[in-house]
Design a protein around this motif. Structure first.
Motif, PDB file in Angstrom:
ATOM      1  N   LYS A 224       0.749  -1.317  -0.006  1.00 43.72           N
ATOM      2  CA  LYS A 224       0.120   0.037  -0.114  1.00 43.72           C
ATOM      3  C   LYS A 224       0.846   1.193  -0.142  1.00 43.72           C
ATOM      4  N   SER A 225       1.940   1.211   0.797  1.00 46.79           N
ATOM      5  CA  SER A 225       2.981   2.277   0.862  1.00 46.79           C
ATOM      6  C   SER A 225       3.354   2.710  -0.496  1.00 46.79           C
ATOM      7  N   SER A 226       4.067   1.539  -1.542  1.00 44.25           N
ATOM      8  CA  SER A 226       4.557   1.753  -2.668  1.00 44.25           C
ATOM      9  C   SER A 226       3.612   2.437  -3.815  1.00 44.25           C
ATOM     10  N   ALA A 227       2.177   1.739  -3.598  1.00 46.04           N
ATOM     11  CA  ALA A 227       1.200   2.198  -4.440  1.00 46.04           C
ATOM     12  C   ALA A 227       0.977   3.778  -4.196  1.00 46.04           C
ATOM     13  N   ARG A 228       1.015   4.230  -3.004  1.00 45.82           N
ATOM     14  CA  ARG A 228       0.564   5.643  -2.682  1.00 45.82           C
ATOM     15  C   ARG A 228       1.745   6.523  -3.067  1.00 45.82           C
ATOM     16  N   ARG A 229       3.039   5.991  -2.798  1.00 45.80           N
ATOM     17  CA  ARG A 229       4.237   6.682  -3.344  1.00 45.80           C
ATOM     18  C   ARG A 229       4.115   6.984  -4.733  1.00 45.80           C
ATOM     19  N   SER A 230       3.666   5.714  -5.692  1.00 48.81           N
ATOM     20  CA  SER A 230       3.617   6.085  -7.055  1.00 48.81           C
ATOM     21  C   SER A 230       2.705   7.004  -7.594  1.00 48.81           C
ATOM     22  N   GLU A 231       1.383   6.921  -6.784  1.00 42.75           N
ATOM     23  CA  GLU A 231       0.347   7.829  -6.948  1.00 42.75           C
ATOM     24  C   GLU A 231       0.718   9.490  -6.747  1.00 42.75           C
ATOM     25  N   GLU A 232       1.607   9.699  -5.683  1.00 41.69           N
ATOM     26  CA  GLU A 232       2.125  10.894  -5.661  1.00 41.69           C
ATOM     27  C   GLU A 232       3.234  11.398  -6.553  1.00 41.69           C
ATOM     28  N   ASP A 233       4.167  10.430  -6.906  1.00 43.70           N
ATOM     29  CA  ASP A 233       4.868  10.797  -8.189  1.00 43.70           C
ATOM     30  C   ASP A 233       4.126  11.225  -9.518  1.00 43.70           C
ATOM     31  N   ARG A 234       3.008  10.599  -9.637  1.00 45.23           N
ATOM     32  CA  ARG A 234       2.658  10.750 -10.915  1.00 45.23           C
ATOM     33  C   ARG A 234       1.698  12.294 -10.802  1.00 45.23           C
ATOM     34  N   ILE A 235       1.264  12.519  -9.618  1.00 44.14           N
ATOM     35  CA  ILE A 235       0.630  13.845  -9.351  1.00 44.14           C
ATOM     36  C   ILE A 235       1.730  14.676  -9.629  1.00 44.14           C
ATOM     37  N   ARG A 236       2.691  14.695  -8.821  1.00 45.69           N
ATOM     38  CA  ARG A 236       3.830  15.822  -9.132  1.00 45.69           C
ATOM     39  C   ARG A 236       4.148  16.148 -10.506  1.00 45.69           C
ATOM     40  N   LYS A 238       2.168  15.542 -13.099  1.00 44.67           N
ATOM     41  CA  LYS A 238       1.372  16.283 -13.903  1.00 44.67           C
ATOM     42  C   LYS A 238       1.250  17.780 -13.349  1.00 44.67           C
ATOM     43  N   GLN A 239       1.428  17.901 -12.169  1.00 39.45           N
ATOM     44  CA  GLN A 239       1.625  19.277 -11.867  1.00 39.45           C
ATOM     45  C   GLN A 239       2.658  20.208 -12.278  1.00 39.45           C
ATOM     46  N   ALA A 240       3.927  19.568 -12.586  1.00 44.51           N
ATOM     47  CA  ALA A 240       5.164  20.012 -12.996  1.00 44.51           C
ATOM     48  C   ALA A 240       4.871  20.361 -14.553  1.00 44.51           C
ATOM     49  N   ALA A 241       4.125  19.298 -15.313  1.00 41.58           N
ATOM     50  CA  ALA A 241       4.069  19.499 -16.692  1.00 41.58           C
ATOM     51  C   ALA A 241       2.950  20.652 -17.048  1.00 41.58           C
ATOM     52  N   LEU A 242       2.059  20.890 -16.010  1.00 39.15           N
ATOM     53  CA  LEU A 242       1.099  21.916 -16.017  1.00 39.15           C
ATOM     54  C   LEU A 242       1.695  23.345 -15.674  1.00 39.15           C
ATOM     55  N   ARG A 243       2.679  23.336 -15.027  1.00 37.31           N
ATOM     56  CA  ARG A 243       3.360  24.648 -14.654  1.00 37.31           C
ATOM     57  C   ARG A 243       4.207  25.046 -15.898  1.00 37.31           C
TER      58      ARG A 243
END
Length: 378
Positions: A224-236, A238-243
């Motif tokens: 569960k921790s690995s899946a959560r970290r992967s989701e956080e990296d994906r969100i980061r 995406k936010q960097a691409a938007l910026r």
């Protein structure tokens, strides 16, 4: 008992006394003092309303005869009136001399411009050659109004973009804090749920299964921790691409050089500016590509050509009544007669023969390849 005049003077609050009505802030704490950038004389709001409400009037301060208007009175920002005056002068000069570094040929020219602007501000602040300096500024503003407005629009656009970026960064920071808090809550709930699950399985299982149940619970938590970290990296990401996309859009929507076109490279006041070329106006569309349809290179069309065949037609009203025009006949006949000029038959024949030879060679090679194939030999 109100304080005496000597005690008020000893307090050093002479600037807090209205020079018109002699009212003091000490006796009236709610007094508001206003200044006018024409002369920077301070007076209370009551005197401003009383003197200037009916229209423009001379400054009531002795030895000052400047005409003041009520709409230009404002509250003083700085405690020192000299600083207030210098800030106003600096703001006014920089609105006119608002050139940017990319408009100059070299860094030295840009530094010279900054030094020259500071000299102009110093002259106006200290009263040195004020008339000449004001005349030069006025002349420069009239000659470079287009570039001044373009730079002002660019500065406003940059300020708006900066404010938008600040707002976006604050919102992203708030979202990150909210995400961290939510992540902490989710992790805590998952940890408690995992512990309860392990305890319930231990209570229901056999004594020898304790180590196995503990290992399985640890694996579930790690997954569960690995899946959560992967989701956080994906969100980061995406936010960097938007910026980055927002930054590219902000960079593309700028003031073009065409908006500043029309100004000379060097003005009478500023030296070292790049010369901006005025773009040529777009030419109208020409479907003939520069060719003149009625122009004839090899002959000149005349109104009359002697012909025994055309003479009866020229005199026959029945032919002309139907719209028949001999000039059209002349034009078409001469065009067909001279249409072959400039066309070289030998070149066309040689090109055609070369094309036929290549085609014959290709067909011969295809026939030879087919005859030597295994299917052909069989």
């Amino acid at each position: 008992m109100p304080p005496s005049r000597e005690s008020m003077q000893n307090r050093g609050d002479d600037d807090e006394v209205c020079p018109v009505c002699k009212s003091s802030r000490y006796l009236n704490p709610d007094m508001r003092f206003l200044i006018n950038p024409e002369c920077y004389h301070k007076m209370c709001e009551s005197c401003v309303d009383r003197i200037f409400s009916s229209g423009p009037a001379n400054c009531p301060v002795a030895t000052c005869h400047k005409t003041l208007r009520k709409n230009r009175f404002r509250k003083q920002t700085f405690e020192d009136i000299n600083v207030e005056r210098e800030v106003d002068i600096r703001r006014r000069v920089m609105q006119i001399l608002n050139r940017r570094e990319e408009e100059f040929d070299s860094k030295r020219a840009w530094d010279d411009f900054l030094e020259q602007r500071e000299e102009i501000i110093a002259n106006l602040v200290h009263g040195t050659d004020v008339a000449k300096t004001e005349a030069d500024l006025q002349k420069y503003a009239q000659e470079n109004m287009r570039s001044i407005r373009a730079n002002q629009a660019l500065e406003a656009q940059e300020a708006s973009s900066f404010q938008a970026r600040q707002t976006q960064e604050q919102e992203l920071a708030r979202l990150r804090r909210e995400a961290v808090r939510q992540e902490y809550e989710n992790e805590r709930r998952e940890l408690l749920a995992g512990r309860e699950d392990v305890l319930s399985r231990l209570a229901a299982g056999r004594p020898g299964d304790a180590a196995t149940i503990a290992r399985e619970g640890q694996k579930v938590l790690l997954k569960k921790s690995s899946a959560r970290r992967s989701e956080e990296d994906r969100i980061r990401q995406k936010q960097a691409a938007l910026r980055n996309s927002d930054a590219r859009k902000a960079g593309q929507s700028g003031i073009t050089a065409a908006d500043k076109a029309g100004d000379a490279g060097d003005t009478g006041l500023i030296k070292g500016l790049k010369r901006i070329k005025t773009p040529e106006p777009e030419k109208p569309y020409d479907p003939f590509g520069g060719m003149v349809p009625d122009k004839r290179d090899y002959y000149t069309l005349r109104d009359f050509y002697p012909s025994s065949y055309l003479d009866p037609i020229r005199q026959d009203t029945r032919m002309q009544a139907g719209g028949y025009d001999l000039r059209e006949y002349y034009s078409r006949t001469l065009l067909e007669a001279f249409a072959g000029l400039g066309c070289f038959i030998d070149e066309e024949v040689s090109e055609r023969e070369a094309a036929n030879t290549d085609t014959a060679a290709t067909e011969g090679a295809a026939i030879a390849a087919a005859s030597t194939s295994p299917a052909g030999s069989a």
